[in-house]
Design an enzyme around this catalytic site. Structure first.
Site, PDB file in Angstrom:
ATOM      1  N   HIS A   9     -43.228  42.887 -90.677  1.00 16.83           N
ATOM      2  CA  HIS A   9     -44.456  43.067 -90.050  1.00 16.83           C
ATOM      3  C   HIS A   9     -45.410  42.118 -90.504  1.00 16.83           C
ATOM      4  CE1 HIS A   9     -45.424  44.495 -93.998  1.00 16.83           C
ATOM      5  NE2 HIS A   9     -44.527  45.804 -93.863  1.00 16.83           N
ATOM      6  N   GLN A  45     -38.873  36.350 -85.065  1.00 18.62           N
ATOM      7  CA  GLN A  45     -40.109  36.248 -85.987  1.00 18.62           C
ATOM      8  C   GLN A  45     -39.968  35.180 -87.182  1.00 18.62           C
ATOM      9  OE1 GLN A  45     -42.850  39.396 -86.854  1.00 18.62           O
ATOM     10  NE2 GLN A  45     -41.027  40.845 -86.373  1.00 18.62           N
ATOM     11  N   HIS A  87     -45.260  40.934 -94.262  1.00 19.26           N
ATOM     12  CA  HIS A  87     -44.169  40.072 -94.746  1.00 19.26           C
ATOM     13  C   HIS A  87     -44.488  38.667 -94.120  1.00 19.26           C
ATOM     14  CE1 HIS A  87     -41.903  43.793 -94.069  1.00 19.26           C
ATOM     15  NE2 HIS A  87     -41.480  43.277 -95.180  1.00 19.26           N
ATOM     16  N   ASP A 110     -34.946  41.362 -83.971  1.00 22.08           N
ATOM     17  CA  ASP A 110     -36.230  40.843 -83.752  1.00 22.08           C
ATOM     18  C   ASP A 110     -36.648  40.088 -85.102  1.00 22.08           C
ATOM     19  OD1 ASP A 110     -38.700  41.313 -82.374  1.00 22.08           O
ATOM     20  OD2 ASP A 110     -39.407  42.577 -84.232  1.00 22.08           O
ATOM     21  N   ASP A 111     -36.198  40.446 -86.137  1.00 23.73           N
ATOM     22  CA  ASP A 111     -36.759  39.729 -87.487  1.00 23.73           C
ATOM     23  C   ASP A 111     -36.359  38.249 -87.210  1.00 23.73           C
ATOM     24  OD1 ASP A 111     -37.357  42.327 -88.635  1.00 23.73           O
ATOM     25  OD2 ASP A 111     -35.817  42.271 -89.922  1.00 23.73           O
ATOM     26  N   MET A 123     -36.635  43.310 -97.172  1.00 17.90           N
ATOM     27  CA  MET A 123     -35.663  44.399 -96.561  1.00 17.90           C
ATOM     28  C   MET A 123     -35.710  44.352 -95.152  1.00 17.90           C
ATOM     29  SD  MET A 123     -35.464  47.430 -99.451  1.00 17.90           S
ATOM     30  CE  MET A 123     -36.664  48.237 -98.938  1.00 17.90           C
ATOM     31  N   SER A 151     -46.603  48.846 -93.821  1.00 22.65           N
ATOM     32  CA  SER A 151     -45.407  49.266 -94.596  1.00 22.65           C
ATOM     33  C   SER A 151     -44.255  49.537 -93.366  1.00 22.65           C
ATOM     34  CB  SER A 151     -45.586  50.396 -95.410  1.00 22.65           C
ATOM     35  OG  SER A 151     -44.406  50.952 -95.528  1.00 22.65           O
ATOM     36  N   SER A 152     -43.180  49.082 -93.681  1.00 22.27           N
ATOM     37  CA  SER A 152     -42.160  49.536 -92.701  1.00 22.27           C
ATOM     38  C   SER A 152     -41.894  50.939 -92.454  1.00 22.27           C
ATOM     39  CB  SER A 152     -40.692  48.775 -93.177  1.00 22.27           C
ATOM     40  OG  SER A 152     -40.822  47.500 -93.354  1.00 22.27           O
ATOM     41  N   ARG A 153     -42.269  51.751 -93.681  1.00 17.97           N
ATOM     42  CA  ARG A 153     -42.104  53.076 -93.562  1.00 17.97           C
ATOM     43  C   ARG A 153     -43.167  53.888 -92.758  1.00 17.97           C
ATOM     44  NH1 ARG A 153     -39.918  52.309 -99.190  1.00 17.97           N
ATOM     45  NH2 ARG A 153     -37.931  53.237 -99.343  1.00 17.97           N
ATOM     46  N   LYS A 171     -49.309  45.002-102.365  1.00 20.12           N
ATOM     47  CA  LYS A 171     -48.868  46.213-102.038  1.00 20.12           C
ATOM     48  C   LYS A 171     -48.035  46.993-102.899  1.00 20.12           C
ATOM     49  CE  LYS A 171     -47.625  49.761 -99.106  1.00 20.12           C
ATOM     50  NZ  LYS A 171     -46.308  49.855 -99.144  1.00 20.12           N
TER      51      LYS A 171
END
Ligand code: AMP
Length: 278
Positions: A31, A78, A34, A74-75, A27, A182-184, A146
């Site tokens: 980080h 990467q 991923h 940014d994604d 999604m 986690s993105s969260r 995870k």
């Protein structure tokens, strides 16, 4: 690296692609968790596709779909640096055009724990992943441990629908203090961030209790619960069969210690495997 936005472009881009093709669904807001999946895909597949799609179907009406972190530019940097061949980043109306009605329901494995707390979540996950598998037709697909219940759900889907895709699961990547990436985690303030590793400590305490001979899940879970203190508020802490997510009152390895806790308005999830000892 090609970045495409509709299924026809995916199919055109992948015509004649080298095989095996590995797919990493995400999604976005990437980080190191991923990137570990992407690196493994890169190492063992001839071509790598990554999907970036914040899937509204897996968010409840009062959840964080709108404020979920998005970092597309940014994604892309990467993903290019990681040597990805194809990025599929559809918009919501491409994935779910007007009239869209079909769903993949994974059944009981998606009904407990996260499924009970987030009605429709795993149906959303199963539906979007089935669409990604159909569009991209990978030989293998990579997921993080995870999200262990997601893995259990997708194993069911891949098996039940005869998709013929190998599902590869990689260990959870953690911060040095044990917090699962986690993105969260971006939602946590400084005080919450400092408290957050307690969830992993609780799971570790359960695993240690079992390693020391405890077979009774209730007693093992109590050892973990002792680690969860304010401001953390437990949602669940339990030991389950990792394939079915049915709780195990008597622990038989391989099993999985799972946990979730609130920190303010952010709910963390994590898990630790309980390995069979010889
Ligand atoms: P998401 O973008 O959160 O949907 O995650 C995409 C993939 O990355 C899923 O397979 C997740 O399980 C995986 N993932 C997320 N966080 C981690 C982590 N800390 N370690 C390993 N994999 C992860």
């Amino acid at each position: 690296m090609r970045v495409v936005r509709i299924p026809a472009e995916v199919r055109a881009a992948l015509t004649g692609v080298s095989r095996p093709l590995g797919l990493v669904p995400t999604m976005g807001a990437l980080h190191a968790g991923h990137l570990a999946l992407i690196r493994r895909a890169r190492d063992e597949s001839a071509a790598v596709a990554v999907s970036v799609f914040v899937n509204p179907l897996q968010f409840g009406p009062n959840e964080d779909f709108e404020r979920y972190p998005r970092a597309f530019d940014d994604d892309m940097v990467q993903l290019r640096d990681a040597g990805v061949d194809l990025v599929y980043a559809p918009d919501v109306t491409t994935m779910y055009p007007p009239g869209f009605a079909t769903a993949v329901d994974p059944g009981p494995v998606g009904e407990r724990y996260e499924g009970a707390l987030r009605p429709g979540h795993f149906r959303g996950v199963a539906t979007v992943c089935t669409k990604l598998f159909a569009t991209i037709a990978p030989d293998r697909t990579y997921f993080g441990a995870k999200d262990a219940q997601q893995v259990a759900v997708l194993r069911r889907v891949v098996t039940d629908l005869d998709l013929g895709i190998e599902l590869i699961v990689l260990p959870t990547v953690r911060e040095s203090d044990g917090l699962a990436l986690s993105s969260r985690n971006a939602y946590l303030d400084a005080e919450q961030r400092a408290a957050a590793p307690a969830l992993h400590r609780a799971l570790d305490a359960i695993v240690t209790a079992v390693r020391n001979g405890e077979r009774n899940a209730q007693r093992a879970v109590e050892r973990g619960r002792a680690e969860l203190q304010t401001p953390m508020r437990e949602v669940y802490l339990d030991v389950v069969d990792p394939r079915t997510f049915v709780p195990e009152p008597e622990i038989h390895a391989p099993a999985l210690a799972i946990g979730s806790a609130w920190l303010g308005t952010t709910r963390l999830i994590d898990n630790e495997p309980i390995e069979a000892t010889s």
